[in-house]
Design an enzyme around this catalytic site. Structure first.
Site, PDB file in Angstrom:
ATOM      1  N   SER A  14      83.208  -7.143  79.938  1.00 32.48           N
ATOM      2  CA  SER A  14      84.397  -7.327  79.090  1.00 32.48           C
ATOM      3  C   SER A  14      85.673  -7.199  79.908  1.00 32.48           C
ATOM      4  O   SER A  14      86.612  -7.967  79.711  1.00 32.48           O
ATOM      5  CB  SER A  14      84.448  -6.255  77.997  1.00 32.48           C
ATOM      6  OG  SER A  14      83.367  -6.353  77.146  1.00 32.48           O
ATOM      7  N   HIS A  42      82.856 -14.649  80.298  1.00 30.68           N
ATOM      8  CA  HIS A  42      83.190 -13.704  79.229  1.00 30.68           C
ATOM      9  C   HIS A  42      83.024 -14.376  77.868  1.00 30.68           C
ATOM     10  O   HIS A  42      83.838 -15.208  77.471  1.00 30.68           O
ATOM     11  CB  HIS A  42      84.626 -13.181  79.412  1.00 30.68           C
ATOM     12  CG  HIS A  42      85.007 -12.193  78.361  1.00 30.68           C
ATOM     13  ND1 HIS A  42      86.170 -12.271  77.651  1.00 30.68           N
ATOM     14  CD2 HIS A  42      84.337 -11.117  77.872  1.00 30.68           C
ATOM     15  CE1 HIS A  42      86.214 -11.279  76.775  1.00 30.68           C
ATOM     16  NE2 HIS A  42      85.113 -10.571  76.898  1.00 30.68           N
ATOM     17  N   GLU A  92      85.122 -17.582  78.688  1.00 32.19           N
ATOM     18  CA  GLU A  92      86.025 -17.624  79.846  1.00 32.19           C
ATOM     19  C   GLU A  92      85.170 -17.607  81.113  1.00 32.19           C
ATOM     20  O   GLU A  92      84.346 -16.706  81.286  1.00 32.19           O
ATOM     21  CB  GLU A  92      86.956 -16.406  79.826  1.00 32.19           C
ATOM     22  CG  GLU A  92      87.944 -16.440  78.671  1.00 32.19           C
ATOM     23  CD  GLU A  92      88.679 -15.114  78.517  1.00 32.19           C
ATOM     24  OE1 GLU A  92      89.714 -14.938  79.178  1.00 32.19           O
ATOM     25  OE2 GLU A  92      88.221 -14.265  77.735  1.00 32.19           O
TER      26      GLU A  92
END
Ligand code: NAD
Length: 301
Positions: free
Chosen positions: A112, A133, A145
């Site tokens: 994260s 991500h 991402e």
């Protein structure tokens, strides 16, 4: 569209959902978790999700749980790690993964917030290592991402973007490995101001959430802030910033108000009280409202 062999490491909340997305797109997926309760239930959890979403139930047949890491990654074209958010654990895991994969295999972490550079710096070949991500739940939130480090090859980025696009996700390329990548930087810039408004007695927590949900929150899914700035005019945006930016929260660390909530054991849903009080019924009503909203958004895509 060529199918890939994907290895997912970690069968928790994110790992099982990521495995589900890749399997539904026709890829063969191996999944590893040392906790038997996680590994033994992974297919049942994926089946339940597929059924709930009305997706092809046979996708689960492409998911193969593995009882050891080496077997899970040996034939993989792409390995994605979704284990607990612990730098040392992730570093050790990638060192072991690297010893057991083929030379062309891409290695991705779903951390994260931990910089990908820190996780991958000990690898022999860092050109194939990157971050992906995902957002929870992986099968309902489209964005992934894709984060490159200074060592990541353009080919690894391109292959990863293509893989996720082919799996129905919306991948974006994050060109620098900065803490929080793009999504969590934006999200937590908003949360910092939200907490400051309560801390300074400007309004209560419920009001903060109502203001967002009943105003620009309504538009956000179709109108990003920079589209919005262009829509109203960059000159108007500049004028607003000249007045507002000096007044909004800019402290570099967490709010003392938030620190006190945590110190007092007001942990949110976990303890029944955080910024607000939460009964068990209110908690489950909110969870279900979010899920219904995300399902509806997916159905409309
Ligand atoms: N939960 C979210 O909303 C979210 C969103 C984006 C990214 N992430 C990130 O994804 C990762 C996983 O988060 P989660 O919410 O799925 O956590 P989780 O606790 O649900 O799952 C983690 C899993 O990792 C397993 N695990 C522990 N050690 C392992 C090892 N050595 N090898 C393989 N598996 C191991 C655990 O048994 C567990 O099943 C974290 O890095 C987290 O920060 C989480």
């Amino acid at each position: 569209m060529t199918k890939s062999r994907i290895a997912v490491i970690g069968a928790g909340l994110m790992g099982h959902g990521i495995a589900q997305v890749f399997a539904l797109a026709g890829n063969d997926v191996t999944i590893y978790d040392p906790v038997m309760a996680a590994l033994d239930t992974v297919k049942a959890r994926i089946s339940a999700n597929l059924q709930d979403l009305g997706d092809d139930p046979s996708a689960v047949e492409r998911v193969q749980p593995c009882h050891n890491l080496a077997d899970a990654v040996a034939e993989a074209d792409y390995v994605v790690e979704a284990v607990s958010e612990d730098l040392l654990l992730k570093q050790k895991l990638f060192a072991e993964i690297e010893r057991n994969v083929r030379s062309a295999t891409i290695l991705a972490s779903n951390t994260s917030v931990i910089p990908i550079t820190k996780i991958m710096r000990g690898l022999q070949d860092r050109s194939r290592a990157l971050g992906t991500h995902w957002w929870n739940p992986p099968f309902l939130v489209p964005l992934v991402e894709v984060i490159g480090t200074e060592w990541t090859s353009p080919q690894a980025i391109e292959r990863t973007i293509a893989l996720h696009r082919d799996a129905g996700k919306m991948p974006v390329h994050v060109k620098k490995d900065v803490p929080g990548f793009v999504g969590n930087r934006l999200q937590h810039a908003l949360w910092r101001e939200a907490i400051a408004l309560v801390e300074h007695g400007i309004c209560d927590a419920e009001t903060v959430d109502t203001v967002i949900k009943a105003s620009f929150g309504r538009r956000l899914a179709v109108l990003g802030p920079l589209e919005n700035a262009d829509l109203v005019g960059t000159d108007l945006t500049l004028a607003i910033h000249q007045t507002v930016l000096p007044a909004i929260e800019s402290r570099p660390g967490p709010s003392p108000y938030l620190e006190k909530l945590v110190a007092d054991g007001r942990l949110g849903f976990k303890s029944g009280e955080g910024f607000r009080m939460w009964s068990a019924e209110e908690q489950s009503a909110l969870r279900s409202k979010v899920l219904q909203h995300l399902k509806k958004a997916r159905a409309q895509e």
